[in-house]
Design an enzyme around this catalytic site. Structure first.
Site, PDB file in Angstrom:
ATOM      1  N   PHE A  41       0.752  -0.977   0.083  1.00 43.03           N
ATOM      2  CA  PHE A  41       0.188  -0.026   0.018  1.00 43.03           C
ATOM      3  C   PHE A  41       0.849   1.278   0.284  1.00 43.03           C
ATOM      4  O   PHE A  41       0.135   2.394   0.085  1.00 43.03           O
ATOM      5  CB  PHE A  41      -0.993   0.054   1.278  1.00 43.03           C
ATOM      6  CG  PHE A  41      -1.771  -1.233   1.420  1.00 43.03           C
ATOM      7  CD1 PHE A  41      -2.251  -1.995   0.241  1.00 43.03           C
ATOM      8  CD2 PHE A  41      -1.883  -1.943   2.613  1.00 43.03           C
ATOM      9  CE1 PHE A  41      -2.955  -3.071   0.221  1.00 43.03           C
ATOM     10  CE2 PHE A  41      -2.598  -3.000   2.626  1.00 43.03           C
ATOM     11  CZ  PHE A  41      -3.236  -3.599   1.671  1.00 43.03           C
ATOM     12  N   ASP A  43       2.705   3.017   1.868  1.00 44.71           N
ATOM     13  CA  ASP A  43       2.444   3.820   3.320  1.00 44.71           C
ATOM     14  C   ASP A  43       3.825   4.503   3.833  1.00 44.71           C
ATOM     15  O   ASP A  43       4.864   4.298   3.219  1.00 44.71           O
ATOM     16  CB  ASP A  43       1.549   3.204   4.248  1.00 44.71           C
ATOM     17  CG  ASP A  43       2.254   2.208   5.083  1.00 44.71           C
ATOM     18  OD1 ASP A  43       3.358   1.765   4.578  1.00 44.71           O
ATOM     19  OD2 ASP A  43       1.718   1.568   5.862  1.00 44.71           O
ATOM     20  N   ASP A 125       2.334  -6.758   3.535  1.00 44.52           N
ATOM     21  CA  ASP A 125       2.112  -5.602   3.849  1.00 44.52           C
ATOM     22  C   ASP A 125       1.475  -5.399   5.528  1.00 44.52           C
ATOM     23  O   ASP A 125       1.791  -4.861   6.281  1.00 44.52           O
ATOM     24  CB  ASP A 125       1.145  -4.905   2.959  1.00 44.52           C
ATOM     25  CG  ASP A 125       1.024  -3.245   3.400  1.00 44.52           C
ATOM     26  OD1 ASP A 125       0.095  -3.009   4.400  1.00 44.52           O
ATOM     27  OD2 ASP A 125       1.300  -2.158   2.682  1.00 44.52           O
ATOM     28  N   ASP A 130       1.806  -4.167  11.004  1.00 50.92           N
ATOM     29  CA  ASP A 130       1.660  -4.825  12.253  1.00 50.92           C
ATOM     30  C   ASP A 130       3.130  -4.921  13.217  1.00 50.92           C
ATOM     31  O   ASP A 130       2.903  -4.648  14.286  1.00 50.92           O
ATOM     32  CB  ASP A 130       0.933  -6.094  12.354  1.00 50.92           C
ATOM     33  CG  ASP A 130      -0.520  -6.134  12.016  1.00 50.92           C
ATOM     34  OD1 ASP A 130      -1.001  -4.875  11.879  1.00 50.92           O
ATOM     35  OD2 ASP A 130      -1.384  -7.063  11.487  1.00 50.92           O
TER      36      ASP A 130
END
Length: 152
Positions: A41, A43, A125, A130
């Site tokens: 993603f 990020d 991801d 996490d």
């Protein structure tokens, strides 16, 4: 634009699709035949974890800039580059971090798949994000890139 090419990152749309896929465990309304084509993603937290695990490395100049920027933002003294502060949306370094993170996750997926285990970028991801959130002490020396945008 990056080196004369338009680069679109659809992080929020990807997260929506990934969340639906994960919530339905890839079944019924969460079944997407092309789910393995989605990238990570792009990020700010996953690049940090990728650096921690040695899959991504920042140049000394970029690392110093990010460390200075992170401190400036925390202290409320940030300004726009080239002074310490946020990387503007579309800044060369921001696009390089996001693009290289996507490529690093793709390479990790290829490596894992070569061992016969099915994995996709979403799972990598989710794990990296996490892990970074769960281990702040391990991530403390690795700065995140700070970019404010309505797009991600």
């Amino acid at each position: 634009m990056f080196q004369g090419r338009r680069v679109d990152l659809y992080k929020r749309a990807q997260i929506l699709v990934a969340d639906i896929w994960a919530c339905f465990e890839g079944q019924k309304d969460g079944m997407f035949e092309d789910i393995d084509k989605i990238t990570m993603f792009a990020d700010y937290r996953v690049p940090q974890a990728l650096c921690h695990f040695g899959a991504l490395e920042y140049s000394p100049r970029l690392l110093e800039y990010l460390k200075t920027s992170e401190v400036a933002v925390r202290q409320g003294t940030s300004a726009s580059p080239p002074e310490p502060g946020l990387l503007p949306t579309g800044h060369k370094w921001e696009v390089e971090i996001r693009g290289n993170s996507i490529w690093a996750v793709e390479r990790i997926c290829q490596h894992i798949r070569a061992s016969g285990v099915h994995v996709n970028a979403i799972l990598i991801d989710f794990y990296m994000w996490d892990y970074a959130k769960a281990h702040p002490e391990a991530m403390a020396s690795i700065p995140i890139h700070l970019t404010r945008s309505i797009f991600y």
